[in-house]
Design a protein around this motif. Structure first.
Motif, mmCIF file in Angstrom:
data_model
loop_
_atom_site.group_PDB
_atom_site.id
_atom_site.type_symbol
_atom_site.label_atom_id
_atom_site.label_comp_id
_atom_site.label_asym_id
_atom_site.label_seq_id
_atom_site.Cartn_x
_atom_site.Cartn_y
_atom_site.Cartn_z
ATOM 1 N N GLY B 58 0.823 -1.157 0.050
ATOM 2 C CA GLY B 58 -0.037 0.049 0.088
ATOM 3 C C GLY B 58 0.761 1.211 0.174
ATOM 4 O O GLY B 58 2.155 1.117 -0.294
ATOM 5 N N GLY B 59 0.114 2.184 0.120
ATOM 6 C CA GLY B 59 1.044 3.701 0.123
ATOM 7 C C GLY B 59 0.991 4.411 -0.952
ATOM 8 O O GLY B 59 1.874 5.489 -1.139
ATOM 9 N N ILE B 60 0.543 4.150 -2.190
ATOM 10 C CA ILE B 60 0.584 4.699 -3.316
ATOM 11 C C ILE B 60 -0.679 5.178 -3.665
ATOM 12 O O ILE B 60 -1.707 4.494 -4.032
ATOM 13 C CB ILE B 60 1.168 3.512 -4.507
ATOM 14 N N GLU B 61 -0.815 6.361 -3.727
ATOM 15 C CA GLU B 61 -2.085 7.225 -3.838
ATOM 16 C C GLU B 61 -2.395 7.619 -5.195
ATOM 17 O O GLU B 61 -3.406 7.636 -5.889
ATOM 18 C CB GLU B 61 -1.996 8.825 -3.145
ATOM 19 N N LYS B 62 -1.163 7.819 -6.360
ATOM 20 C CA LYS B 62 -1.489 8.133 -7.439
ATOM 21 C C LYS B 62 -0.586 6.985 -8.246
ATOM 22 O O LYS B 62 0.538 6.870 -8.076
ATOM 23 C CB LYS B 62 -0.575 9.585 -7.788
ATOM 24 N N ARG B 70 0.776 -1.946 -6.758
ATOM 25 C CA ARG B 70 0.799 -1.067 -5.545
ATOM 26 C C ARG B 70 -0.718 -0.619 -5.253
ATOM 27 O O ARG B 70 -1.634 -0.474 -6.344
ATOM 28 C CB ARG B 70 1.770 0.198 -5.542
ATOM 29 N N PHE B 71 -1.247 -0.475 -4.246
ATOM 30 C CA PHE B 71 -2.559 0.079 -3.891
ATOM 31 C C PHE B 71 -2.333 1.251 -2.754
ATOM 32 O O PHE B 71 -1.416 1.702 -2.277
ATOM 33 C CB PHE B 71 -3.441 -0.976 -3.431
ATOM 34 N N TRP B 72 -3.488 2.157 -2.789
ATOM 35 C CA TRP B 72 -3.468 2.843 -1.617
ATOM 36 C C TRP B 72 -3.778 2.430 -0.246
ATOM 37 O O TRP B 72 -2.922 2.716 0.303
ATOM 38 C CB TRP B 72 -4.746 4.007 -2.060
ATOM 39 N N GLU B 73 -4.855 1.741 -0.196
ATOM 40 C CA GLU B 73 -5.160 1.236 1.362
ATOM 41 C C GLU B 73 -5.882 -0.009 1.096
ATOM 42 O O GLU B 73 -6.705 0.014 0.243
ATOM 43 C CB GLU B 73 -5.740 2.244 2.318
ATOM 44 N N ALA B 74 -5.944 -0.555 2.431
ATOM 45 C CA ALA B 74 -6.776 -1.827 2.558
ATOM 46 C C ALA B 74 -7.350 -1.987 4.006
ATOM 47 O O ALA B 74 -6.432 -1.575 4.825
ATOM 48 C CB ALA B 74 -5.914 -3.091 1.967
#
Lengths: 688, 147
Positions: B58-62, B70-74
Motif C-alpha cells: 500500500g501507500g501509493i495514492e497516484k 501497488r495500492f492506496w489502502e486496504a
C-alpha cells in the motif's frame, strides 16, 4: 500443620462394662496420660473370641480452639498397646466417632498386638459416611458429623489380656489462621532464610502443639576438589523454573511462577550488601543478557542485573549508569559490529549500546535521530538486522552499518485516518509486523512487511476510531494484540503466507481495497471509462465483490456493480456512453456469507477506457497562385511559429493556427513571372 | 446573401481558392508497426489498465506504470499474495478490562498485562492474577533458579 491432642484430664470411660479394669496407679478407668509412659494403662484380661471390645475417650470439645475456620485434611489416631501372652494374638483397631456416636467401621484395619509395647496408628480422611471433618472449627450446628470428637479403639480375638497405656490424636490442618492467646508448647525450628510470612498460632488450652514448617527447596552444593594452591569454587545446582517478570515505570518489578504468588523481582542491594533482596529496584525495561536478567530505569540512569541464572538471591545495581538525561523507551539484545551479542536500549533520540558487567559504558549506534517524543517505542533484532521505530510511522533498519528507512510512511504515506505512531513491532516468520496507534480521532492498524519486500500490507485495521492498538504477541500461528481494553487474536501463519491454500483459514466478513488514482499515461487528456472486467475465483451469490468508483474528486463513492460469479463474471459498465474522467479511483469491497472459511478471490481487474484528446483539424486547399502568392507561401512554409488560418475566408470568422504539412504544386513561368496551382495541406498541431 | 468563397487567408495573405476547402481530422497517434506479439495495449479501440498482483503493498495514492502492483489502502483485505481476498477473522478474547500494554505466553496460557490488571486467558475467560501493579511497561520470561 499437625495438632496433637492428648488427654488433659479424666477423659475415659469403660464402655465394655466389667471388661476393662484399672491397673497400676490409675485412679479411674482412664486418666491423663500426657507423657510417653506405659506406667499406667487400661487393662482387659479377657479379650476373647471375635467379640469386639471397644473403648472411647470423652469428647474432645471444640472449645480448645480459638480461631477462624480451617480445613482438617486428616485425623490420625494413635495408641500404645500390648498383650500379655503370645497365644492367639489379639488385635487392635483404632477408630474415632463424633458426639452422636457415629463412628468409623470397627473392623476396617485390625492390627496384631505383640507382648511388647508398641505404637499403633490409623489415618482417617473423612468421617463416617464420607463427610469431611469440621471438628473444632465450626459452631456446633453441623448436625450429623458433629463438632466434637472421640478417639477410641476396638480389641478382639485371643483369650488374653490387653494393655493400652496411651491414646491420642493428631489432627492435620490446612490453611490454619489463629491467634495465640495463651502459653502453648511451641517449638519453632530455626530458620536459615528470611521468610516474610507471619505465622502465629494460639490455643486456649495448653495442649501438645508442635508446629513445623518445611521448605521444599533442594540445594545441592558441590565443592570441587581442592588442588593445592588453587582456590576452590562452589558449583551450585538448584531447582530451575520459568519466571514471569513484569516491570513498571512506577512499581519496580515483580515475578511469579504461576500467578498465585508474587514477589519483588529486582533489588538494589547496594545500600546493604550484607542483606540481599531488601530494597526493591526501580526499572521499566527488561532483557535477558548473558544469562542474567537486566532491568533498565525509565529515565536518566539506573541499571540492575541479577546473578547468572538466578533472579532470587542477589542483584547488582548501578545507580548512575547509563547517565543520560532522557527517557528510556525500550531495551533489547542485538549484535555488535563483531557479531557478538550486545545489549541495546532506545531513547527518543536513537538507539544506544550498553557494555555491561565489566566496563559499564554506553554510546550511540548508527541509528540516531533528532529528539522525537513519538520515537523509539520499540526495537528488535530480527533476521540479522536491527530495527527501531523512529517516530510516527518511521522504522529504521540497521543492516551492518547501513541505516535504511523502511517504515509504512514511505512513498505517499498512509491515509489520514490511518496515521499514527508505531507502538510495537515483532518479527513473524519473514515478516516484520508493527502496530500503529492512530491516537485520538483516528483508526489504528496492524501492518506487515516482508523482509525481502519493500512495502507494507495491512493485516488489520480497527473499524472505529479511538480504539488504539497497544501491543502485539505471536504464538503458533496466532497473532494476539491489545485493542482498546480488549485482547484480540487473528490467524497469521508464519509457514503458509498464501492463506487461500489453508482450508481452515477464517476470514473477515467484509473488507475494502482502494486502488490508486488512475490517470493513464495521458494526464490532462480526457478519458472515458467504459467497462470493468475481472478474473475471479470462488465467487457466488454470497461470496462476491462490489466495485465502486469516483472521478476526479474525492467525493462519495458510486457503486458500479457486483462480481458474483467465477472465473469471468460479466463486465460492469460505466453507462452506455461511458464516464469521462481525468483521473478515476476504484474501490473493491469483498464480502462473504455466513461460512467463515469461504471467501471471494480476485485474480485481476481491468479497466477499459479511451483516451480522447481534443480534435485537431487538418485542411487541404488548392491555391491559384501568382508570383506574390507563391512568395507568400514560400514565406509561410518556412515559418517556425504557427500560421493563422481562416478557412472560411472571412478574417472575422474562426481562426486556427496551423502548420503547412505539404505543399505539392505545379507552376510555370509566364510574362508575369512564376504562376501555378498549389495544393496546400494544413494541419493544427494542438487543440484549438 | 453570403458571397461565394473564392479565397482563404493564410499567414495574413489572402490566397485565391481553387475549388473547396477540404477539412479532415488529424489522427492523434501515428500508425503503429507491430513487430512482436501484440499486448493488451495493442488491443483497439479501447485501452486497458489491469491490476492483478498487488504484492508491492500500500501507500501509493497516484498510479504510475512502474508501480502498477501497488495500492492506496486496504481494510480487512489480504494483499500480500498474487490474488486478493478477505483478511483474517478477528476474535475478541473475552473482556480484559484494561489497555493491554504487554501480551505474553507463560505457563501454557496467554497473559495480558495492563494497568492494575494482570490476567491469564483460560481459553474461555480471563483469570485475574494481580490487580495492584500499576503502569506496567515490559514483561519477560526468565528460566532460572525457582527457589
Amino acid at each position: 500443620m499437625d495438632l496433637t491432642v492428648r488427654p488433659a484430664s479424666y477423659v475415659g470411660s469403660d464402655t465394655n462394662s466389667g471388661g476393662w479394669t484399672r491397673s497400676g496407679g490409675a485412679a479411674s478407668d482412664w486418666e491423663t496420660l500426657r507423657s510417653a509412659s506405659d506406667s499406667t494403662y487400661l487393662y482387659d484380661g479377657t479379650v476373647s473370641g471375635s467379640v469386639a471390645t471397644s473403648f472411647y475417650t470423652d469428647c474432645i470439645d471444640q472449645d480448645i480452639y480459638n480461631g477462624s475456620p480451617s480445613t482438617i485434611s486428616k485425623i490420625t489416631v494413635y495408641a500404645r498397646a500390648k498383650m500379655d501372652s503370645n497365644a492367639t494374638p489379639a488385635t487392635i483397631a483404632l477408630t474415632e466417632r463424633d458426639a452422636t456416636g457415629a463412628r468409623q467401621p470397627e473392623l476396617l484395619n485390625h492390627q496384631n498386638l505383640t507382648t511388647s509395647w508398641a505404637e499403633y496408628e490409623q489415618v482417617f480422611t473423612t468421617h463416617d459416611g464420607g463427610y469431611g471433618y469440621d471438628f473444632g472449627f465450626y459452631p456446633d450446628n453441623s448436625g450429623f458429623d458433629g463438632s466434637e470428637l472421640q478417639a477410641g479403639f476396638v480389641v478382639q480375638h485371643g483369650t488374653v489380656g490387653v494393655f493400652v497405656s496411651q491414646l491420642w490424636i493428631v489432627i492435620t490442618h490446612e490453611y490454619i489462621n489463629q491467634t495465640l492467646t495463651a502459653v502453648a508448647e511451641l517449638n519453632v525450628p530455626a530458620f536459615t532464610r528470611v521468610v516474610n510470612n507471619a505465622r502465629t498460632l494460639s490455643v486456649d488450652t495448653p495442649v501438645g502443639l508442635n508446629p513445623s514448617i518445611v521448605r521444599g527447596a533442594t540445594y545441592g552444593r558441590v565443592f570441587d576438589t581442592v588442588i593445592l594452591g588453587i582456590a576452590p569454587t562452589i558449583n551450585r545446582s538448584q531447582n530451575l523454573g520459568t519466571w514471569l517478570v513484569i516491570a513498571s515505570t512506577d512499581s519496580g518489578s515483580i515475578r511469579t511462577r504461576d500467578g498465585s504468588s508474587w514477589a519483588v523481582a529486582a533489588y538494589d542491594d547496594t545500600p546493604n550488601p550484607s542483606l540481599p533482596a531488601a530494597n526493591p529496584a526501580s526499572g521499566a525495561w527488561l532483557a535477558q543478557f548473558d544469562n542474567r536478567l537486566t532491568l533498565l530505569s525509565p529515565e536518566n540512569a539506573g541499571f540492575t542485573y541479577s546473578l547468572t541464572n538466578d533472579i532470587i538471591l542477589e542483584w547488582t545495581h548501578k545507580a548512575f549508569f547509563p547517565n543520560l538525561p532522557i527517557e528510556f523507551t525500550d531495551m533489547f539484545v542485538g549484535r555488535d559490529a563483531g557479531n557478538l551479542p550486545a545489549l541495546n536500549f532506545l531513547a527518543h533520540d536513537g538507539m544506544y549500546y550498553l557494555d555491561v558487567f565489566e566496563n559499564f559504558v554506553f554510546g550511540k549506534t548508527e541509528l540516531n535521530w533528532e529528539y522525537d517524543i513519538t520515537s523509539g517505542k520499540k526495537g528488535m533484532y530480527f533476521k540479522g538486522n536491527h530495527y527501531a521505530t523512529s517516530g510516527g510511522q518511521g522504522i529504521y533498519e540497521l543492516a551492518g552499518t547501513d541505516a535504511n528507512t523502511i517504515g509504512p510512511s514511505s512513498d505517499d504515506g498512509l491515509p489520514q485516518d490511518s496515521a499514527g505512531d508505531i507502538v510495537d513491532m515483532i518479527g513473524v516468520g519473514y515478516w516484520i509486523v508493527c502496530a500503529i496507534n492512530g491516537s485520538s480521532g483516528r483508526k489504528s492498524s496492524i501492518m506487515k512487511r516482508h523482509i525481502n519486500g519493500n512495502h507494507w500490507h495491512t493485516v488489520y485495521k480497527t473499524a472505529a476510531v479511538n480504539t488504539p492498538i497497544t501491543s502485539l504477541f505471536w504464538d503458533s500461528g496466532t497473532l494476539y494484540f491489545g485493542e482498546g481494553t480488549n485482547v484480540k487474536s487473528l490467524a497469521l501463519s508464519s509457514a503458509m503466507d498464501n492463506v487461500k491454500l489453508l482450508p481452515t483459514y477464517e476470514v473477515a466478513s467484509s473488507g475494502e481495497l482502494i486502488y490508486p488514482w488512475f490517470h493513464s499515461r495521458f494526464e490532462s487528456v480526457p478519458k472515458v471509462a467504459h467497462r470493468l472486467r475481472s478474473t475471479t475465483q470462488d465467487m457466488t451469490s454470497t461470496e462476491y465483490v462490489d466495485w465502486y468508483y469516483r472521478v476526479d474528486q474525492e467525493t462519495d463513492w458510486t457503486l458500479l456493480g457486483r462480481f458474483a460469479t467465477s472465473p469471468a463474471p460479466t463486465a460492469l459498465s460505466f453507462a452506455a456512453a461511458g464516464t469521462q474522467f481525468e483521473r478515476i479511483q476504484l474501490k473493491s469491497a469483498p464480502a462473504r456469507g455466513s461460512t467463515t472459511t469461504n471467501r471471494p478471490i480476485t485474480e485481476s481487474v481491468t479497466l477499459e477506457y479511451e483516451v480522447v484528446p481534443e480534435i485537431i483539424w487538418k485542411w487541404s486547399i488548392n491555391i491559384d497562385a501568382d508570383k506574390e502568392t507563391i512568395a507568400a507561401l514560400t514565406t509561410a512554409v518556412a515559418a517556425k511559429t504557427l500560421l493563422p488560418f481562416y478557412p472560411s475566408g472571412d478574417k472575422s470568422g474562426d481562426v486556427y493556427y496551423v502548420r503547412i504539412a505539404g505543399l505539392p504544386r505545379s507552376q510555370k513561368g509566364t510574362e508575369f513571372g512564376q504562376e501555378g496551382e498549389y495544393k496546400v495541406d494544413l494541419t493544427m498541431v494542438t487543440e484549438a | 446573401m453570403p458571397s461565394v468563397q473564392d479565397a482563404v487567408w493564410l499567414n495574413g495573405v489572402k490566397m485565391p481558392l481553387v475549388g473547396a476547402v477540404t477539412w479532415d481530422v488529424a489522427p492523434p497517434f501515428p500508425p503503429q508497426i507491430i513487430d512482436s506479439e501484440p499486448t493488451e495495449e495493442n488491443f483497439l479501440p479501447v485501452s486497458k489498465q489491469t491490476w492483478s498482483d498487488l504484492r508491492g503493498g500500500g501507500g501509493i495514492e497516484k498510479w504510475s506504470p512502474e508501480k502498477n502492483n501497488r495500492f492506496w489502502e486496504a481494510t480487512d483485505v489480504d494483499t500480500s499474495q498474487a490474488t486478493q481476498t478477505l483478511g483474517p477473522l478477528v476474535t475478541t478474547l473475552g473482556s480484559f478490562g484494561a489497555a493491554p500494554m504487554k501480551i505474553i505466553k507463560h505457563d501454557g496460557q496467554i497473559w495480558a498485562i495492563g494497568h492494575n490488571a494482570i490476567s491469564a486467558w483460560t481459553g474461555s475467560a480471563w483469570s485475574s492474577k494481580k490487580t495492584d501493579f500499576s503502569n506496567p511497561t515490559d514483561a519477560i520470561l526468565f528460566y532460572g533458579a525457582s527457589s
